[in-house]
Structure formats: structure tokens, C-alpha cells
Enzyme design. Sequence first.
Site, short mmCIF file in Angstrom:
data_model
loop_
_atom_site.label_atom_id
_atom_site.label_comp_id
_atom_site.label_asym_id
_atom_site.label_seq_id
_atom_site.Cartn_x
_atom_site.Cartn_y
_atom_site.Cartn_z
N LEU A 138 0.82 -1.21 0.00
CA LEU A 138 0.00 0.00 0.00
C LEU A 138 0.85 1.26 0.00
CD1 LEU A 138 -2.74 -1.00 2.61
CD2 LEU A 138 -2.99 -0.89 0.12
N GLY A 139 2.00 1.20 0.65
CA GLY A 139 2.85 2.39 0.72
C GLY A 139 4.20 2.06 1.30
N VAL A 152 4.00 -0.73 4.26
CA VAL A 152 2.64 -1.10 4.65
C VAL A 152 2.02 -1.96 3.56
CG1 VAL A 152 0.34 -0.30 5.31
CG2 VAL A 152 2.37 0.98 6.04
N GLY A 184 7.38 4.05 3.24
CA GLY A 184 7.84 5.28 3.89
C GLY A 184 9.31 5.19 4.23
N GLY A 185 9.78 6.18 4.97
CA GLY A 185 11.19 6.20 5.34
C GLY A 185 11.56 5.08 6.28
N LYS A 206 2.06 -3.29 8.88
CA LYS A 206 3.29 -2.52 8.73
C LYS A 206 4.49 -3.30 9.24
CE LYS A 206 5.40 2.02 9.54
NZ LYS A 206 5.16 3.40 9.97
N ASP A 240 6.05 13.82 12.32
CA ASP A 240 6.23 13.80 10.87
C ASP A 240 4.92 14.13 10.16
OD1 ASP A 240 7.72 13.49 8.53
OD2 ASP A 240 7.37 11.34 8.40
#
Length: 278
Positions: free
Chosen positions: A21-22, A29, A24-25, A50, A147
Site C-alpha cells: 500500500l505504501g 505497509v 515510507g522512510g 506494517k 512527521d
Amino acid sequence: MTMPLCTGDLLAGRYRLERVLGIGGMGVVYRARDLLHEQFGEPCSSVALKVLSECFSECPDGHVMLYSEFSLTRGLWHPGVVRLFGFDVDTSRQLVFFTMELMHGMTLDRLMLERPHGLGWHEWQPMALQLLDALAYAHGRGVLHGDVKPGNVMVGETGIRLFDFGLGQSQAVTGLPGLDRHRISAWTPAYAAPELLDGAQLSASADVYGVACVLYEMAQGRRPHERKLTQALDRPRQLPRHCWAALRAALATDPEQRTITVAELREALAGRSWYGFA
């Protein structure tokens, strides 16, 4: 060495990975099916799951940071904050992960790509108030996000949802054993308060700056200090003057001049007077 994950993998004998789904840093996920819930006839068995990204999975404090994010967020019960379910370990893969609700919609950064000139007042204000409600609630519970950026805000039919507290901290709890945040620097420069980039500790004021940058971008179509930190900011045309005074205070690059809280910013944008400065 953590084994790489693939679509179709089964974690902890229960969660079947479907797709990414995504990224990140700090984490990745996935959309996953909860097979245990399916066995009991649960009609909505999909969750978001996650795990640490590959680089952070090798970090000595990585697993502690993931648990810290889970621990911070699980106590937040607010319609504008993502809801977390459980923290788990897949022993065969030596992998830690947590599950959370599967959010529907698009992230704010994707929405802004479709709206390069910003949002009109009647669309902007409700979204701004929902985002500030969520962040003010977190601050009221002693939780800092760390963030706030468009990529960590989901826009859906039910409204705004704030997620990814991976860089967050608790003001009430000193921290988890073994967690050394000084070794991990993952602030998003475009939305991080200048003092964070200079090595200062995360604070509520830094969150104020981050969310103000997001709100300005929503209204203007570009980030407030895209060119120079010293450049004077123009008021977005659709923003009333009393709202601009409060938002401009939240955008102060000097933390000593950033004399407004998230709750006060929310009240000002709702139309109530704010007397923080002349």
C-alpha cells in the site's frame, strides 16, 4: 538477516499479504487478509500491516521503534487518527509487525497533485479543522506526531485520518528501553521545523510548524518556504485575514516566535479570535 517479503506470504500463520500500500522512510505497509477472522466468518477481514523497511530492519533500534509507534498510537481513540489492532512477531522470519485498520481514500499528497492551485475555502476549512482536531487530540494525550506531512494524511469519504506516528514521542513517558533516537534521523525536510533539522528535540511546537506547512500547501498549492526560509509569505487569497494571522504565527521559523498551539490554531481557523500577537 530478515527474509524479504513477497505477495502471498503468510505471516504468523494468520496474515496473507496481498499488495504493497505504501513505502515510507521507516516502514512498508501491506494490504493483508486476516485468515483467522475469515475462518470465523468476519465479512471485513482485510487489514493494513506494517513492517520495517529493509534498511531499518537491520538497525539495532528498528524493532523497538516499530513497537514504540504501536505503543504511542494504540491509545489514541479519535475518528481522525488511524486505529491500531495488534503487535506480532513472525518467528520463522524473525520479523516484527503490527496491524491496523485498512483506510480507504487517497493520501493528501496525491490529492494535491490533482489540485496544483490549492483548495477553495469551503473545501479547505473542514479538512483543516479535522486535521487539527486529530493532532490536538494527540497532543492532549501527550503524544507528538513528529512527521506531519501530506503523505501521512488520508483523505476519504469519512474525512481526514492522521497516521504514521513512527517518529513520534510521548511527553508523558520517557521512552522504551534500548531506544536511541539520536542514531535515527528521518525528518522530512520540507515539513520539519528548522530546529529539528538543527538537532533539537521534537516538541509540540515542531508539530505546529509541520501541520501549518501542510495547511498552507493545501491553500496555496505550494509549500510555504519552498524557495527561502527568509522569504516573506503571502496570504492565500481564499484565507480570511484573521485565519492568516494565526497560520502565519504557526509558520514562524524561529521557535521562540511560534507562540501558538495546535488547539489555538484550530480555534482561529474555526472563526474564533486569536490574540497571540498584534
